[in-house]
Design a protein around this motif. Structure first.
Motif, PDB file in Angstrom:
ATOM      1  N   PRO A 238      63.598  19.921  21.152  1.00  0.00           N
ATOM      2  CA  PRO A 238      63.491  19.411  19.782  1.00  0.00           C
ATOM      3  C   PRO A 238      62.150  19.822  19.195  1.00  0.00           C
ATOM      4  O   PRO A 238      61.282  20.352  19.888  1.00  0.00           O
ATOM      5  CB  PRO A 238      63.573  17.893  19.967  1.00  0.00           C
ATOM      6  N   MET A 239      61.974  19.572  17.920  1.00  0.00           N
ATOM      7  CA  MET A 239      60.735  19.901  17.227  1.00  0.00           C
ATOM      8  C   MET A 239      59.567  19.101  17.820  1.00  0.00           C
ATOM      9  O   MET A 239      59.744  17.995  18.335  1.00  0.00           O
ATOM     10  CB  MET A 239      60.909  19.581  15.732  1.00  0.00           C
ATOM     11  N   CYS A 240      58.366  19.653  17.775  1.00  0.00           N
ATOM     12  CA  CYS A 240      57.196  18.945  18.287  1.00  0.00           C
ATOM     13  C   CYS A 240      55.968  19.276  17.438  1.00  0.00           C
ATOM     14  O   CYS A 240      56.020  20.112  16.533  1.00  0.00           O
ATOM     15  CB  CYS A 240      56.940  19.328  19.747  1.00  0.00           C
ATOM     16  N   TYR A 241      54.866  18.617  17.768  1.00  0.00           N
ATOM     17  CA  TYR A 241      53.579  18.899  17.140  1.00  0.00           C
ATOM     18  C   TYR A 241      52.616  19.448  18.193  1.00  0.00           C
ATOM     19  O   TYR A 241      52.832  19.291  19.399  1.00  0.00           O
ATOM     20  CB  TYR A 241      52.977  17.642  16.520  1.00  0.00           C
ATOM     21  N   GLY A 252      54.989  22.471  14.901  1.00  0.00           N
ATOM     22  CA  GLY A 252      55.482  23.682  15.547  1.00  0.00           C
ATOM     23  C   GLY A 252      56.344  24.518  14.632  1.00  0.00           C
ATOM     24  O   GLY A 252      56.503  25.723  14.840  1.00  0.00           O
ATOM     25  N   ASP A 253      56.901  23.875  13.622  1.00  0.00           N
ATOM     26  CA  ASP A 253      57.708  24.564  12.624  1.00  0.00           C
ATOM     27  C   ASP A 253      56.905  25.630  11.879  1.00  0.00           C
ATOM     28  O   ASP A 253      57.464  26.627  11.429  1.00  0.00           O
ATOM     29  CB  ASP A 253      58.204  23.548  11.583  1.00  0.00           C
ATOM     30  N   ARG A 254      55.592  25.393  11.757  1.00  0.00           N
ATOM     31  CA  ARG A 254      54.809  26.216  10.841  1.00  0.00           C
ATOM     32  C   ARG A 254      53.594  26.879  11.461  1.00  0.00           C
ATOM     33  O   ARG A 254      52.956  27.705  10.813  1.00  0.00           O
ATOM     34  CB  ARG A 254      54.354  25.340   9.662  1.00  0.00           C
ATOM     35  N   TYR A 255      53.276  26.525  12.702  1.00  0.00           N
ATOM     36  CA  TYR A 255      52.022  27.039  13.276  1.00  0.00           C
ATOM     37  C   TYR A 255      52.296  28.074  14.357  1.00  0.00           C
ATOM     38  O   TYR A 255      53.112  27.853  15.262  1.00  0.00           O
ATOM     39  CB  TYR A 255      51.194  25.893  13.859  1.00  0.00           C
TER      40      TYR A 255
END
Length: 322
Positions: A238-241, A252-255
Motif C-alpha cells: 500500500p501507499m506509504c510515507y 511515496g506517491d510523489r518523492y
C-alpha cells in the motif's frame, strides 16, 4: 446566415437525411467530449470519497490481474482437500502477532492452512550481491533460492544474528514445510525496497538480484521451475510515507529517492507479474491515500488492523471468488 442554414437543411433532406439527425449526432458528440473531459479532470485531481474509509468508493481503477493455474500444471499436484497458503514477505506480515495481522485474518476468514514466512525489515532485492549484509539472507530472492535448493536450514542459522524471535520461528517453519503440500504462494512486501533505496531495475539484466524487478523476476521463475503446480500471487504494497533529504515527511506517491517514485516500483511488480504469468493483487490503488492515511497507517509505513482486514477481504475476494 439563417438563409444558408435553411439551404443546407433543405439539401440534406433532399439527400434523404433529415436535418434533425445531424443535430442529434452533434449533441451526442458534444456529450461524449464533455463527459470524457470531466472524468479526466477528476482523475488528475485524485479526489475520492472516503466515508467509512472502506476503500471501495475510490474513483480509481484497481489494477488486479488474475491468472488461473493451467489444468496440466494443476494435475501435477495431489489435492489433499485443504488449501495451504505460504506467505513470503516482511513487516506487512509480521508487525502483528495476534488476530489483527493480515495472515491471521486471511486464515480466519478463509479457513485455510496458512504459513507465515515473513521476515521483518527484509526486502525483495539484495542490498549487496556479495552477501555482506545479514538482512539480505531473508530477502525474497534468497528465501526463494533456499526453498528451491532445499537449504532453508541456512535461514535458521542466519536467524541467530537477529534478536527478534520472529526470524527463528518463521525460518524453522519454512525449513519444516513440505513444499509439495503448498497450493498457493503469496509474495507480499511493504514498501521497504523503496525506503531502503534498493535499485529498481537493471536494463541489461532482468534477473539482477540487487534490483527490485530482477530479484522478483528471478525468484518467481526459480519457484515456478521447481514447483510448477504452485499458484503464485504477487500482492502490491500500500501507499506509504518516507523522509526526504531535508528530513521532511514526503509521500511515496510523489518523492523520488533516485530509483523512481513508489509507483515506479508498483509498475515493476505489475510488469513482472504479467511476464511470468502470476496473479497480481493491487493494494496500492483503492486502499490508502493521503486523505485517509491517518485512519489506516500506524506510522509512515505500517498499517493498522482495519487496513489488514480490508486487504485480507480484497485478497480473498479476487483469489478465492467462490
Amino acid at each position: 446566415m439563417g438563409k444558408d442554414r435553411d439551404e443546407r437543411d433543405e439539401l440534406n433532406e433532399q439527400n434523404g437525411v433529415p436535418s434533425w439527425v445531424f443535430k442529434v449526432l452533434l449533441g451526442v458528440i458534444i456529450a461524449v467530449v464533455l463527459f470524457s473531459a470531466y472524468k479526466l479532470i477528476r482523475w488528475n485531481m485524485g479526489t475520492a470519497k472516503t466515508e467509512g474509509v472502506t476503500g471501495e468508493s475510490f474513483e480509481v481503477e484497481v489494477l488486479d490481474q488474475i491468472f488461473l493455474m493451467p489444468e496440466d500444471k494443476k494435475a501435477l499436484h495431489e489435492d489433499d482437500g485443504k488449501e495451504t497458503i505460504l506467505f513470503l514477505g516482511n513487516d506487512i506480515l509480521t508487525y502483528y502477532n495476534d488476530e489483527n495481522g493480515f495472515v491471521q485474518q486471511v486464515e480466519k476468514k478463509l479457513g485455510a492452512n496458512v504459513i507465515n514466512a515473513g521476515f521483518p525489515a527484509s526486502t525483495v532485492a539484495l542490498k549487496d550481491a556479495n552477501g555482506s549484509e545479514p538482512i539480505d539472507a531473508f530477502s525474497f530472492f534468497n528465501v526463494a533460492k533456499s526453498i528451491v535448493n532445499g537449504s532453508c536450514g541456512e535461514l535458521v542459522e542466519a536467524s541467530t544474528q537477529f534478536e527478534d524471535s520472529t526470524y527463528d520461528r518463521h525460518a524453522e517453519e519454512l525449513a519444516a514445510l513440505d513444499m509439495n503440500t503448498v497450493d498457493t504462494l503469496v509474495i507480499f512486501y511493504d514498501a521497504q525496497d523503496y525506503i531502503s533505496l534498493r535499485i529498481g531495475m537493471n536494463p541489461d539484466n532482468d534477473s539482477d538480484p540487487v534490483t527490485y524487478s530482477g530479484a522478483l523476476n528471478s525468484g518467481i521463475k526459480m519457484i515456478q521451475e521447481k514447483y510448477p503446480f504452485i499458484r503464485i500471487v504477487c500482492m502490491s504494497f500500500p501507499m506509504c510515507y518516507a523522509y526526504g533529504s531535508d528530513g521532511s515527511l514526503v509521500s511515496g506517491d510523489r518523492y523520488d529517492f533516485g530509483n523512481g517514485k513508489l509507483t515506479t516500483y508498483l509498475q515493476f511488480m505489475i510488469d513482472v507479474s504479467g511476464s511470468t504469468g502470476v496473479s497480481f493483487v493491487d493494494n496500492y490503488y483503492g486502499t490508502i491515500h493521503e486523505d485517509n492515511s491517518s485512519s489506516w497507517l500506524l506510522d509512515n509505513i505500517h498499517v493498522n488492523a482495519d487496513c489488514n482486514a480490508f486487504m485480507a477481504d480484497h485478497f480473498i475476494r479476487v483469489i478465492y471468488p467462490e
